[in-house]
Design a protein around this motif. Sequence first.
Motif, PDB file in Angstrom:
ATOM      1  N   UNK A 115      12.342   0.570   4.263  1.00  0.00           N
ATOM      2  CA  UNK A 115      13.320  -0.078   3.380  1.00  0.00           C
ATOM      3  C   UNK A 115      13.243   0.478   1.968  1.00  0.00           C
ATOM      4  N   UNK A 116      12.022   0.769   1.518  1.00  0.00           N
ATOM      5  CA  UNK A 116      11.860   1.318   0.170  1.00  0.00           C
ATOM      6  C   UNK A 116      12.309   2.773   0.111  1.00  0.00           C
ATOM      7  N   UNK A 117      12.042   3.521   1.175  1.00  0.00           N
ATOM      8  CA  UNK A 117      12.398   4.945   1.234  1.00  0.00           C
ATOM      9  C   UNK A 117      13.116   5.178   2.566  1.00  0.00           C
ATOM     10  N   UNK A 118      14.414   4.950   2.636  1.00  0.00           N
ATOM     11  CA  UNK A 118      15.141   5.075   3.906  1.00  0.00           C
ATOM     12  C   UNK A 118      14.997   6.436   4.586  1.00  0.00           C
ATOM     13  N   UNK A 119      14.752   7.494   3.801  1.00  0.00           N
ATOM     14  CA  UNK A 119      14.600   8.824   4.401  1.00  0.00           C
ATOM     15  C   UNK A 119      13.422   8.902   5.359  1.00  0.00           C
ATOM     16  N   UNK A 145      -0.162  -5.446  10.537  1.00  0.00           N
ATOM     17  CA  UNK A 145      -0.134  -4.807   9.218  1.00  0.00           C
ATOM     18  C   UNK A 145       0.655  -3.507   9.269  1.00  0.00           C
ATOM     19  N   UNK A 146       0.485  -2.739  10.340  1.00  0.00           N
ATOM     20  CA  UNK A 146       1.217  -1.475  10.473  1.00  0.00           C
ATOM     21  C   UNK A 146       2.718  -1.721  10.584  1.00  0.00           C
ATOM     22  N   UNK A 147       3.108  -2.751  11.335  1.00  0.00           N
ATOM     23  CA  UNK A 147       4.530  -3.063  11.484  1.00  0.00           C
ATOM     24  C   UNK A 147       5.145  -3.458  10.138  1.00  0.00           C
ATOM     25  N   UNK A 148       4.427  -4.277   9.387  1.00  0.00           N
ATOM     26  CA  UNK A 148       4.919  -4.683   8.068  1.00  0.00           C
ATOM     27  C   UNK A 148       4.986  -3.479   7.130  1.00  0.00           C
ATOM     28  N   UNK A 149       3.956  -2.640   7.182  1.00  0.00           N
ATOM     29  CA  UNK A 149       3.931  -1.441   6.325  1.00  0.00           C
ATOM     30  C   UNK A 149       5.114  -0.533   6.642  1.00  0.00           C
ATOM     31  N   UNK A 150       5.377  -0.299   7.923  1.00  0.00           N
ATOM     32  CA  UNK A 150       6.490   0.568   8.335  1.00  0.00           C
ATOM     33  C   UNK A 150       7.827  -0.028   7.896  1.00  0.00           C
ATOM     34  N   UNK A 151       7.967  -1.349   8.046  1.00  0.00           N
ATOM     35  CA  UNK A 151       9.206  -2.011   7.648  1.00  0.00           C
ATOM     36  C   UNK A 151       9.441  -1.862   6.151  1.00  0.00           C
ATOM     37  N   UNK A 152       8.417  -2.131   5.354  1.00  0.00           N
ATOM     38  CA  UNK A 152       8.556  -2.020   3.904  1.00  0.00           C
ATOM     39  C   UNK A 152       8.787  -0.576   3.475  1.00  0.00           C
TER      40      UNK A 152
END
Length: 273
Positions: free
Chosen positions: A155-159, A145-152
């Motif tokens: 991607x949503x906020x590249x900064x 879940x953490x990996x998916x959260x970090x990926x999303x």
Amino acid sequence: MAILPEGFSLPPLPYLVLLVVAAGAVVGAVSRRRPAVTPGRILAFVPWMVLGSALHVLYVENSLPSPVRPLAGTPAVYVTVAIVGVGAWVAADALLDSGTVARALALVGGVLALASVAGVFAVGAAAGTLSPVVPLAGLVVAGVVAAVTWLLLTRAVPDVRATGSVGAFAVFAHVLDGVSTAVGIDVLGFGERTPLSRIIIEFAAGLPTEPVLGAGWLFVLVKIAIVSLLVWLFADLMEEDPTQSQLLLGFVGAVGLGPAVHNILLFTISAPA
């Protein structure tokens, strides 16, 4: 309404004075030395966070020697481990090459953490309550879940990528806290000690989704939302003041990882009340 978690109490006065004096000495040493803050050095404190959690589990299980037991209660254990860990950081910065400080700090913390975790497992084995399968499964789920959260999030906020490994650690720590709490509530039948968290869980338990999703799912989502917002905010600070941003993110991660590891270890060796 209660705000502090159950079990929160100050240690006896002599221990309290000792902690205050020691903390003052360490703060003074940090002010004089001003050791460099890097992502590697912040992550080197992860084993120390595990150490604090394991010591508190031993405290809860009444498995520490009487002279040191008051130092492992809540909130004394956080101050105790911080004093020793930060003291080790300052000493390593003064005695070692800058490139080896993080490794030395992680090594010392890792040895102490392994010893304390082994002590926790020994307590569970002696009591015949050692059952790591479900808590470890929760750890794996939290990692995914953490990996998916970090990926999303990136991607949503590249900064957010500017926060690097420390930002990713903060996300993982809070996801683990949320998932481990949900596992404890919905699978193992434990209760929640923190009043604010209990409110969220009780609210979710009253929703029509409870028979299917249980009561912990909303707490997981709240943890993900809060840590994602914090990492996003600190990403803006990273360019202006990277040292402060990294320290604050490290603290955010510690606030999540400490309770999470405590959950995992306690659930591993204890039957629910």
